[in-house]
Motif scaffolding. Sequence first.
Motif, PDB file in Angstrom:
ATOM      1  N   ARG A 372       0.836  -1.202   0.000  1.00 18.51           N
ATOM      2  CA  ARG A 372       0.000   0.000   0.000  1.00 18.51           C
ATOM      3  C   ARG A 372       0.873   1.255   0.000  1.00 18.51           C
ATOM      4  O   ARG A 372       0.638   2.204  -0.760  1.00 18.51           O
ATOM      5  CB  ARG A 372      -0.919  -0.014   1.221  1.00 18.51           C
ATOM      6  N   ALA A 373       1.915   1.259   0.840  1.00 17.18           N
ATOM      7  CA  ALA A 373       2.813   2.412   0.896  1.00 17.18           C
ATOM      8  C   ALA A 373       3.552   2.592  -0.434  1.00 17.18           C
ATOM      9  O   ALA A 373       3.692   3.717  -0.936  1.00 17.18           O
ATOM     10  CB  ALA A 373       3.806   2.241   2.039  1.00 17.18           C
ATOM     11  N   ALA A 399      10.536  -2.202  -2.758  1.00 14.80           N
ATOM     12  CA  ALA A 399       9.119  -2.309  -3.113  1.00 14.80           C
ATOM     13  C   ALA A 399       8.719  -1.308  -4.188  1.00 14.80           C
ATOM     14  O   ALA A 399       7.837  -1.581  -5.003  1.00 14.80           O
ATOM     15  CB  ALA A 399       8.254  -2.115  -1.870  1.00 14.80           C
ATOM     16  N   THR A 400       9.354  -0.136  -4.191  1.00 14.51           N
ATOM     17  CA  THR A 400       9.004   0.892  -5.182  1.00 14.51           C
ATOM     18  C   THR A 400       9.869   0.813  -6.434  1.00 14.51           C
ATOM     19  O   THR A 400       9.577   1.474  -7.437  1.00 14.51           O
ATOM     20  CB  THR A 400       9.164   2.293  -4.578  1.00 14.51           C
ATOM     21  N   GLY A 401      10.941   0.041  -6.393  1.00 14.61           N
ATOM     22  CA  GLY A 401      11.873  -0.001  -7.520  1.00 14.61           C
ATOM     23  C   GLY A 401      12.690   1.265  -7.642  1.00 14.61           C
ATOM     24  O   GLY A 401      13.220   1.564  -8.715  1.00 14.61           O
ATOM     25  N   SER A 402      12.827   1.990  -6.554  1.00 16.21           N
ATOM     26  CA  SER A 402      13.516   3.279  -6.595  1.00 16.21           C
ATOM     27  C   SER A 402      15.027   3.106  -6.703  1.00 16.21           C
ATOM     28  O   SER A 402      15.605   2.122  -6.225  1.00 16.21           O
ATOM     29  CB  SER A 402      13.197   4.078  -5.337  1.00 16.21           C
ATOM     30  N   LYS A 476       1.193   4.251   6.843  1.00 14.43           N
ATOM     31  CA  LYS A 476       1.058   3.383   8.020  1.00 14.43           C
ATOM     32  C   LYS A 476       1.781   2.066   7.743  1.00 14.43           C
ATOM     33  O   LYS A 476       1.426   1.332   6.827  1.00 14.43           O
ATOM     34  CB  LYS A 476      -0.418   3.115   8.320  1.00 14.43           C
ATOM     35  N   LEU A 477       2.780   1.785   8.535  1.00 15.58           N
ATOM     36  CA  LEU A 477       3.520   0.527   8.449  1.00 15.58           C
ATOM     37  C   LEU A 477       3.459  -0.125   9.824  1.00 15.58           C
ATOM     38  O   LEU A 477       4.206   0.239  10.733  1.00 15.58           O
ATOM     39  CB  LEU A 477       4.973   0.765   8.022  1.00 15.58           C
ATOM     40  N   GLY A 478       2.550  -1.075   9.981  1.00 12.63           N
ATOM     41  CA  GLY A 478       2.315  -1.638  11.291  1.00 12.63           C
ATOM     42  C   GLY A 478       1.711  -0.598  12.199  1.00 12.63           C
ATOM     43  O   GLY A 478       0.756   0.099  11.837  1.00 12.63           O
TER      44      GLY A 478
END
Length: 488
Positions: A372-373, A399-402, A476-478
């Motif tokens: 989601r983030a 996760a973003t491929g940045s 929000k992460l956890g």
Amino acid sequence: MRAFAVFFLVALVLRAPWLGDPLFHADEQFYLLMGDQLWHGVLPYVDLWDRKPLGLFLIYAAARALPGNGVLAYQIMAIAAAAATAVVIARCARHLAGPRGAMLSGMAYLIYLMAFNCGMGQAPVFYNLPMMLAGLMVIDAMASACAPAPQPGQAPADPALWRRGCLAMALVGIALQIKTSVVIEGMGFGLMLLWTAWRAGWRWPRIAAAGLAWIGLALLPTVIIFAAYAADGQGQTFFTANFLSVLNRGQDWAEASFRLFKVAMALIPFYLALALGSRIDPQCSGSAAARRGLCLWLGLSVAGFLAPGTWYDHYVAPVLLPLAILAAPVLDGTCRPTGFLRRALFVVGLCAGLGATAVQAHKFGTTNDLDRAASIIRPHIDAGHCLYVYEGDSALYSATGSCLPTRFAFPAHLSTRFEEDALGIDTRTEVQRIMAARPGAVVIDESPRPYAPNLRTRAVVLDALARNYRRVTTLKLGTRSFGLFAAR
């Protein structure tokens, strides 16, 4: 193989609810990022900085090379390493107990790993295996040397001692390239082997030659890697990252003392097992020489845990090796009634292990949180304008491929005061450079009390955000919340 299958199945079942969680631990997120970057030509310490040895990153690079989910791959590899370590623990415990106690000592190790935040792929899960194998060689050698020493000139009591010593110290060398903190135990193992050689009747020239050879084997992997970096003109970079940065890292003694207290309380069942085990009839407690060696090993591992002064819970994992073995006579339960303590040890371990793992996963979040983030961040970054995670999770980069905006991509290195003097650079200057390059998006902790903030670098980020960025949303992460800012 049967014992390995049993241990692997037990470890897998205990950890099953959290398998595949990419946010499980901040350290593991970064190790996987480094492992992935190795396949893209990144040179550790030079292009992407951390203080862990190269061997740990190679393990994660191997996980990244496997087909499928890299997170699941390293976690399964970690479970296999833990199960293999439990097998060697059970083998060593046969010096003190029967088959039942030996197997239960391996089970205790698997359970208590989870209690100290080593439920998945923390570094001790991997380096404990070569250290346990080395420890087995040393304890076997000491047990063999307990026979009366031969007269000078006679054959040694253990003709395999030279080979055992070489293999043990080579394994220590491998462990040193996964975590340098094993150096204290490694030195202790070397001294124990030298004592064993003297006890076996070796002459002093032979003891000295063996000592030099064993030291050389333990240092060989590190020397080879350092020589390769030095040949590339990066010897100082390697030395600073692997050695000086450890010495220069700051510490919050109040928080560290609280961590030490928690670790000490969690080990109470083992204290009771050791106290009771020492009073068991020697005929039931196995080799006295092996017990002495294990007690020495326990002291060395405790010294290795205490030496850094940080006292993080996962640093105590090496102590579990001799502790689990020394508890084997009580776990065996054949010499005197020990059923209550045996049950208490496993009940406490299961409650602490499952509880600590559940709390850790709840705090850091799940795959859904990360996905989601990442979906929110992606529209604000491109090839020329990276994401910058000033505070948060390094898993966001993957996760973003940045692209990575800095070689100090582990967020705490630039955002906490403890690292201010440990990186070999001026942290404020580095953060100014990052923000001047205009990252496409910035993630920062917006809580009233961020963890141990580096006020110098934080001021640079906040000033740049106020001038050149707009706030997008809260990630929000956890249970944690972070502000996402996008470039105007």
